[in-house]
Design an enzyme around this catalytic site. Structure first.
Site, PDB file in Angstrom:
ATOM      1  N   GLU A 526     -14.733   2.701  -0.625  1.00 25.42           N
ATOM      2  CA  GLU A 526     -14.768   1.691  -2.104  1.00 25.42           C
ATOM      3  C   GLU A 526     -16.368   1.542  -2.204  1.00 25.42           C
ATOM      4  O   GLU A 526     -16.603   0.348  -3.453  1.00 25.42           O
ATOM      5  CB  GLU A 526     -13.894   0.938  -1.793  1.00 25.42           C
ATOM      6  N   HIS A 593       0.188  -2.107   1.844  1.00 22.96           N
ATOM      7  CA  HIS A 593       0.172  -2.421  -0.239  1.00 22.96           C
ATOM      8  C   HIS A 593       0.874  -2.980  -0.920  1.00 22.96           C
ATOM      9  O   HIS A 593       1.786  -2.941  -1.867  1.00 22.96           O
ATOM     10  CB  HIS A 593       0.934  -0.617  -0.240  1.00 22.96           C
TER      11      HIS A 593
END
Ligand code: TPP
Length: 803
Positions: A526, A593
């Site tokens: 990332e 999530h």
């Protein structure tokens, strides 16, 4: 490690060998004099902190010789000799930065916002228009966190690859067919950081023209290489990344940092490889020293042995260069002493000039203030407080603006006891100086140029008469299709973005249509994905970099917070980074999530616009707006919204949702419900149910947390309802607290309230998995209903009896 036969094919074209060598030595010696004198300025208390490039001058000078117009550097606080060699940094600049001179004309690197040693060049005209970057040597803005510069380096190098692969309109201002190198520099110890290792791997995979120089002086402050790096050597540790005849990889070279001719050979070879073939290169520059220790915050005698200190003296790169000149008969001792003496004079004069430039305006203001304080002394019949203020003011040897303003504000406090016109005079003096200085310290967090966000006109979504309802992801996908078609600078990339068109298929088919350079997969990394975006945005492209799930933004938070968010502020707008970050989050399932760490994001990322669209149409309209502006932003798409039906607009790629403008989703008179993102759907459902109970709630979608409700629409709503509940799925005290602070401090709603303002948030832990996990972890429709009802019950128990 290859250390192939190095260069030597084409001797470097020196004008006259002797003149060139002496010119080089002159610069090394001048840079050193500035470091020595700079450190002294800190020791005598005139400057607060100093960190310099001494001990690294020679390799920096050689690097700079191979740095061409159009190239970029992403380096760190040691690189002063590179900047000096290129004419970006004068001795006076170095001293002005030490004193934190707040005038950008005089301290061009940050107008005193950054410590010395943090450099930048200008990419924009003041109105925001790009300069021609191919006509100058470019430096992206340095930051202090070790290795923080490296993710951005990947993007700076990748831009060359993109410009070589694609024909892009107007690219002449940014690239000459992708021939530019991104030059990285880093200290040996900082290569221990994950950001460095992640970026080197990315560079090896991507085959991009970056040359990473490691200035190795064996230490990271006091910690030796043996405790920093496997095998005590970064070039040895990275051997597995070395390219071979059959495998792509990184070219890894080593060279002694005091060896003038070997450095030239090494950099010449590396430059050719990177510029022509786009091969990434690591140059491990060994045997460097730190003549004055790491920085002014401590002496290296504390942790280096006598033997090491002696070795450093004997192997100082400037001294070795000097010996080399003498032993080869290029110049004699007298000539070198003359150069050194002259440099001492230049540095001393620069110091004097910088100090005068820094102090003179303050002294002038002090003269004015002292006159006013004397007037106040008379007006108050020699109040001893004023006598003290005066004597403190005139006795401070090196006054700062803080000393002056403190004196004036103290004086005003005393004058509350008196009635005299001098009170107004001091207040006016103080206000005018504050107004003049405030922008020097607090401007440019966001763009102030013509293409700033707030200047982008909104355009409404249009719909065909025959209604077409599709899954939200189709709207996102077709909108990106229209954008890719119309904007050839647009690139989208991230994990699973290319081949499958992202995990929710918002880019389905786009790679096949626009090619793998424009719609690209990346590795799972990332921070360097963000670095790719930052670097490419700095070179005129329009990247949209994807973080697969909002929960994983934590892996790149250092790059976002330290680098992207502070970028425009710390360069005072000299470079803009219009990177758009696409991510998806909020309500789905489980600990990783369904997070909504919006409070953390909003607080750590001031400087980046934060959009939280409630559905895919709003998200698409925000991308359309952002692509016309020159500001960075994060768009958090709503994870559970991709399969929900939305009415498809006809003007995809063109309608523009303004950022910083709320939307009233349902009008009402009893209470204002403020929310955003996925939670809004529940709030809307509850508002409907509340009508059965005679409670008429107004529902507001904030749409963007940064900027926040620029027209103060929420205040207007509260003026009508006199009650407010903020509903948010972040932790208690997270984004909800931020929203409340905006309402109380900025929108001043407190006097309008008939009930206590309240927030409803998730539990303080991360959300548990499954439907019940969600129900017990996050605000549910039942929770929202009961909270609203409780507020209404408290204000009128008869109309709303207890549940
Ligand atoms: C992320 C981070 N951790 C710690 C520091 C404090 N710090 C500043 S410089 C430094 C040592 C760096 O050594 P090296 O990379 O070898 O570079 P040098 O200063 O020796 O050139 C440390 C630990 C920092 N600036 N950033």
């Amino acid at each position: 490690m290859s250390n192939k036969k190095l260069a030597a094919e084409t001797p470097i074209s020196f004008k006259g060998f002797r003149e060139q060598v002496l010119e080089d030595y002159r610069l090394l010696s001048l840079s050193r004099e500035c470091s020595i004198l700079g450190r002294r300025e800190v020791m005598t208390g005139k400057a607060k902190f100093g960190i310099f490039g001494d001990g690294k001058e020679l390799p920096q000078l050689i690097l700079s010789k191979f740095f061409k117009d159009g190239d970029f550097r992403s380096g760190y606080y040691r690189d002063q000799t590179i900047l000096m060699e290129q004419g970006h940094l004068t001795p006076q600049h170095i001293f002005s930065a030490l004193y934190a001179h707040p005038d950008l004309e005089i301290e061009p690197m940050s107008g005193g916002r950054q410590m010395g040693g943090h450099f930048v060049t200008e990419s924009n005209e003041p109105n925001g228009a790009w300069k021609n970057l191919t006509k100058q040597k470019n430096h992206s803005s340095d930051i202090s966190p070790t290795a923080g510069q490296v993710p951005r380096l990947v993007g700076l190098a990748q831009a060359s690859k993109v410009y070589r692969a694609l024909k892009i309109k107007g690219s002449e201002r940014f690239s000459n067919k992708g021939n530019e190198i991104a030059w990285g520099t880093i200290g040996n110890a900082s290569t221990s950081e994950g950001l460095f290792l992640e970026a080197m791997n990315a560079a090896g995979v991507m085959q991009i023209p970056m040359i990473m120089s490691v200035w190795d002086d064996d230490y990271g402050i006091s910690v030796h290489n043996d405790e920093q790096t496997t095998k005590g050597s970064i070039s040895k540790a990275l051997e597995g990344m070395q390219r071979t005849d059959t495998e792509l990889g990184i070219e890894i070279l080593t060279v002694k940092g005091w060896d003038y001719t070997a450095l030239i050979d090494t950099y010449q070879y590396a430059e050719k490889l990177a510029r022509n073939e786009h091969v990434p290169v690591l140059i491990h520059v060994e045997e460097l020293t730190q003549p004055q220790g790491h920085s002014t915050s401590g002496s290296h005698q504390r942790y280096k042995s006598d033997a090491r200190l002696t070795w450093e003296k004997e192997n100082d790169c400037n001294l070795k260069m000097r010996d080399w000149i003498l032993s080869n008969g290029i110049a004699n001792e007298e000539e070198l002493v003359a150069i050194e003496d002259n440099n001492k004079k230049i540095a001393r004069q620069a110091k004097v000039d910088a100090w005068k430039a820094y102090q003179d305006p303050i002294l002038e203001h002090r003269t004015d203030l002292v006159k006013l304080i004397e007037k106040a002394t008379q007006a108050t019949n020699n109040d001893t407080n004023f006598q003290m203020i005066r004597s403190e003011l005139i006795n401070v040897a090196e006054p700062t603006y803080k000393d002056l303003l403190h004196a004036a504000r103290k004086g005003l406090r005393i004058l509350t006891q008196y009635e005299h016109p001098v009170k107004n005079e001091i207040r006016t003096w103080k206000d005018s100086l504050t107004e003049q200085l405030n922008p020097k310290f607090s401007s440019h967090l966001y763009s102030q140029s013509d293409d700033r966000l707030e200047n982008i006109e909104s355009v409404s979504a249009q719909y065909a008469e025959k209604e077409e309802w599709v899954d939200g992801r189709i709207i996102i996908r077709d909108n990106f299709d229209a954008l890719l078609e119309s904007n050839d600078k647009l690139l989208l990339f991230g994990e699973d973005v290319g081949k499958i068109g992202d995990v929710n298929q918002g880019l389905e088919g786009m790679q096949a249509k626009y090619g793998a350079t424009r719609v690209a997969d990346t590795g799972i990394r990332e921070a360097t994905i963000m670095g790719q975006g930052i670097g490419m945005a700095l070179r005129g492209l329009r990247p949209i970099a994807e973080i697969q799930y909002l929960d994983y933004i934590l892996y790149c938070l250092p790059t976002l917070s330290d680098d992207l968010a502070s970028y425009h502020y710390r360069t005072v707008g000299k470079q803009a980074v219009p990177l758009i970050i696409r991510t998806r989050g909020h309500r789905l399932e489980g600990i990783w999530h369904s997070g909504s760490p919006m409070g953390g994001i909003v607080n750590l990322l001031r400087g980046i616009n934060i959009a939280v669209p409630r559905n895919m149409t709003q998200a698409a309209g925000m991308y359309n707006t952002l692509l016309e502006a020159n500001e960075p932003a994060i768009v958090v798409e709503s994870l559970n919204g991709y399969r929900l039906k939305e009415r498809k607009p006809t003007n995809l790629g063109q309608f523009k949702v303004p950022l910083g403008k709320i939307e009233i989703l349902k009008e009402g008179t009893d209470i204002t419900l403020v929310s955003y993102g996925s939670t809004l759907r529940m709030v809307e459902a509850v508002a409907k149910e509340l009508l059965y109970f005679d409670i008429d709630a107004e529902v507001i979608d904030i749409q963007t947390l940064l900027p926040f409700d620029l027209e103060q629409g929420i205040q207007k709503s509260i003026a009508k309802t006199n009650r407010v509940l903020i509903i948010d799925e972040d932790v208690p005290g997270g984004a909800g607290a931020y929203i409340l602070q905006q309402l109380i401090d900025v929108q001043d709603v407190f006097p309008m309230l008939d009930s206590k303002p309240q927030t409803l948030s998730a539990k303080p832990h991360r959300p548990a998995y499954g439907s019940d996990g969600d129900y017990f972890s996050k605000p549910s429709e039942d929770d929202i209903f009961e909270k609203v009802y409780a507020i209404m019950h408290e204000s009128n128990p008869e109309a709303s009896p207890k549940i």
